[in-house]
Design an enzyme around this catalytic site. Structure first.
Site, PDB file in Angstrom:
ATOM      1  CB  VAL A  23      13.065   0.500 -12.372  1.00  0.00           C
ATOM      2  CG1 VAL A  23      12.512   0.979 -13.706  1.00  0.00           C
ATOM      3  CG2 VAL A  23      12.216  -0.658 -11.829  1.00  0.00           C
ATOM      4  NE  ARG A  72      -4.240   3.356   0.155  1.00  0.00           N
ATOM      5  CZ  ARG A  72      -3.653   2.185   0.217  1.00  0.00           C
ATOM      6  NH1 ARG A  72      -3.587   1.400  -0.845  1.00  0.00           N
ATOM      7  NH2 ARG A  72      -3.118   1.758   1.344  1.00  0.00           N
ATOM      8  CG  ASP A 128      -1.340  -5.354   3.247  1.00  0.00           C
ATOM      9  OD1 ASP A 128      -0.906  -4.892   4.318  1.00  0.00           O
ATOM     10  OD2 ASP A 128      -2.214  -4.785   2.563  1.00  0.00           O
ATOM     11  CE  LYS A 214       2.017 -19.939  27.121  1.00  0.00           C
ATOM     12  NZ  LYS A 214       3.214 -19.225  26.657  1.00  0.00           N
ATOM     13  CD  GLU A 223      -5.591  -3.165   8.799  1.00  0.00           C
ATOM     14  OE1 GLU A 223      -5.822  -2.096   9.372  1.00  0.00           O
ATOM     15  OE2 GLU A 223      -5.003  -3.227   7.706  1.00  0.00           O
ATOM     16  CD  GLN A 253       1.631  -2.612  11.832  1.00  0.00           C
ATOM     17  OE1 GLN A 253       1.465  -3.816  11.849  1.00  0.00           O
ATOM     18  NE2 GLN A 253       0.611  -1.769  11.900  1.00  0.00           N
ATOM     19  NE  ARG A 254       1.555   2.560   4.307  1.00  0.00           N
ATOM     20  CZ  ARG A 254       0.309   2.980   4.096  1.00  0.00           C
ATOM     21  NH1 ARG A 254      -0.691   2.140   4.249  1.00  0.00           N
ATOM     22  NH2 ARG A 254       0.066   4.193   3.708  1.00  0.00           N
TER      23      ARG A 254
HETATM   24  O1  F6P Z   1      -2.102  -2.164   1.981  1.00  0.00           O
HETATM   25  C1  F6P Z   1      -1.215  -1.645   2.896  1.00  0.00           C
HETATM   26  C2  F6P Z   1      -1.946  -1.082   4.069  1.00  0.00           C
HETATM   27  O2  F6P Z   1      -0.982  -0.534   4.934  1.00  0.00           O
HETATM   28  C3  F6P Z   1      -2.877  -2.023   4.817  1.00  0.00           C
HETATM   29  O3  F6P Z   1      -2.184  -2.903   5.650  1.00  0.00           O
HETATM   30  C4  F6P Z   1      -3.778  -1.050   5.521  1.00  0.00           C
HETATM   31  O4  F6P Z   1      -5.019  -1.614   5.835  1.00  0.00           O
HETATM   32  C5  F6P Z   1      -3.952   0.026   4.476  1.00  0.00           C
HETATM   33  O5  F6P Z   1      -2.796  -0.021   3.658  1.00  0.00           O
HETATM   34  C6  F6P Z   1      -4.096   1.430   5.004  1.00  0.00           C
HETATM   35  O6  F6P Z   1      -4.435   2.235   3.923  1.00  0.00           O
HETATM   36  P1  F6P Z   1      -4.277   3.804   3.856  1.00  0.00           P
HETATM   37  O7  F6P Z   1      -2.831   4.110   3.655  1.00  0.00           O
HETATM   38  O8  F6P Z   1      -5.077   4.204   2.662  1.00  0.00           O
HETATM   39  O9  F6P Z   1      -4.774   4.347   5.149  1.00  0.00           O
END
Ligand code: F6P
Length: 321
Positions: A23, A72, A128, A214, A223, A253-254
């Site tokens: 950007v 958030r 997601d 198996k 989740e 995962q993030r």
């Molecule tokens: O939306 C992304 C995500 O990582 C979801 O997969 C997960 O449920 C949520 O955010 C977790 O949220 P927070 O970061 O507010 O704990």
């Protein structure tokens, strides 16, 4: 338009930095000024503004997270809060906004644009992959690969000990993430919210799979479809002869360096978003369908849900023989 703002909001996703960079550099290249807004919509409200130049975004293409930070900020649902944010933008002459975020961010971006007839473009970024209007969100490919690598490691121990593992993955109330992880790691079973499954049925399937020879299994649990520890206790009671274990992959995962695909996608989205803003087309979300860039009205994005590819449930069954 002389100046635009860029922010990242909601849960972070690998590739957000790449999108900011795209950007900023596209806008600068077109003669615009760019202000970074720290901590997403919260920073709009709190005036966390930062002037950006080309060097501000050097050396971040390979970094996970977001250097602008994110938050958030449910307070943004309040029109009074959005009005203050709008006043803040006007005060520093920002005339358009590139919002990088997921489904919650889409709603905030849409309301803000409609309230004040303000140019806003969304760059979908979320692990997601649950936003209507794009095959892929920024960060999804990276996060799926992270989860698949983790599951591969768990499979080593599952095989060695002849155990059944339940692996809970993210995705909030959607199974879009889980289903792709399940196909890619050769899971025996996937449990997602969109296809509710009686847990007794899972025990039955495991028994049938044992009869096929198996000796270990991987169950991917979204989740949003339940808790791994609950499912593990349930199955252990139904199948006392088996060793059931579980793992919750969680925030690993993030994080991490964005993959090639995430980087290219984020760069394309960033460039396209600035072109939309400069041509005064809003509120839109940039996306990709096949390999083509698409532009979907944000109104449609926020009012339509995106289902996981349910054919993949069938693929998982076919592969688990
Ligand atoms: O939306 C992304 C995500 O990582 C979801 O997969 C997960 O449920 C949520 O955010 C977790 O949220 P927070 O970061 O507010 O704990």
């Amino acid at each position: 338009m002389k100046k635009i703002g860029v922010l990242t909001t909601g849960g972070d996703a690998p590739g957000m930095n790449v999108a900011i960079r795209a950007v900023v550099r596209t806008a600068l290249g077109m003669g615009l000024e760019v202000t970074g807004i720290e901590k997403g919509f919260l920073g709009l409200y709190d005036r966390l503004f930062l002037e950006l130049n080309s060097r501000s975004v050097s050396g971040i293409i390979n970094k996970g997270g977001t250097f602008l930070k994110t938050a958030r900020f449910p307070e943004f649902r309040d029109k009074k809060v959005r009005t203050q944010a709008y006043e803040n933008l006007k005060h520093v002459d920002i005339e358009g906004l590139a919002v990088i975020g997921g489904d919650g961010s889409a709603k905030g971006a849409y309301s803000f644009s409609v309230d004040f007839d303000f140019p806003v473009v969304l760059l979908p970024a979320s692990i997601d992959n649950d936003l209507y209007g794009t095959d892929f969100t920024i960060g999804f490919d990276t996060a799926v690969n992270t989860a698949v690598n983790a599951v591969d490691k768990i499979r080593d121990t599952a095989t060695s000990h002849e155990r059944t593992f339940i692996i809970e993955v993210m995705g909030r109330e959607k199974g879009n993430f889980a289903i792709e992880v399940a196909v890619a790691c050769g899971a025996e079973i996937a449990v997602i919210p969109e296809v509710p499954m009686d847990w007794s049925k899972i025990a039955e399937i495991l028994k049938q799979q044992s009869a096929l020879g198996k000796t270990s299994s991987i169950i991917i649990l979204a989740e949003g479809a339940g808790r791994a520890d609950d499912l593990a206790s349930f199955l252990q009671e139904k199948l006392p002869d088996r060793q059931i274990r579980y793992s919750v992959l969680g925030y690993i995962q993030r994080g991490g360096n964005p993959t090639y695909y995430t980087r290219v996608l984020a760069t394309r989205f960033g460039s396209a978003a600035v072109h939309l803003l400069i041509s005064n087309q809003y509120p839109f979300m940039v996306g990709v369908t096949g390999n083509n860039l698409t532009y979907t009205p944000l109104q449609k994005v926020v009012s339509t849900s995106k289902l996981p590819d349910l054919e993949h449930i069938d693929l998982i069954k076919k592969m688990a023989i």
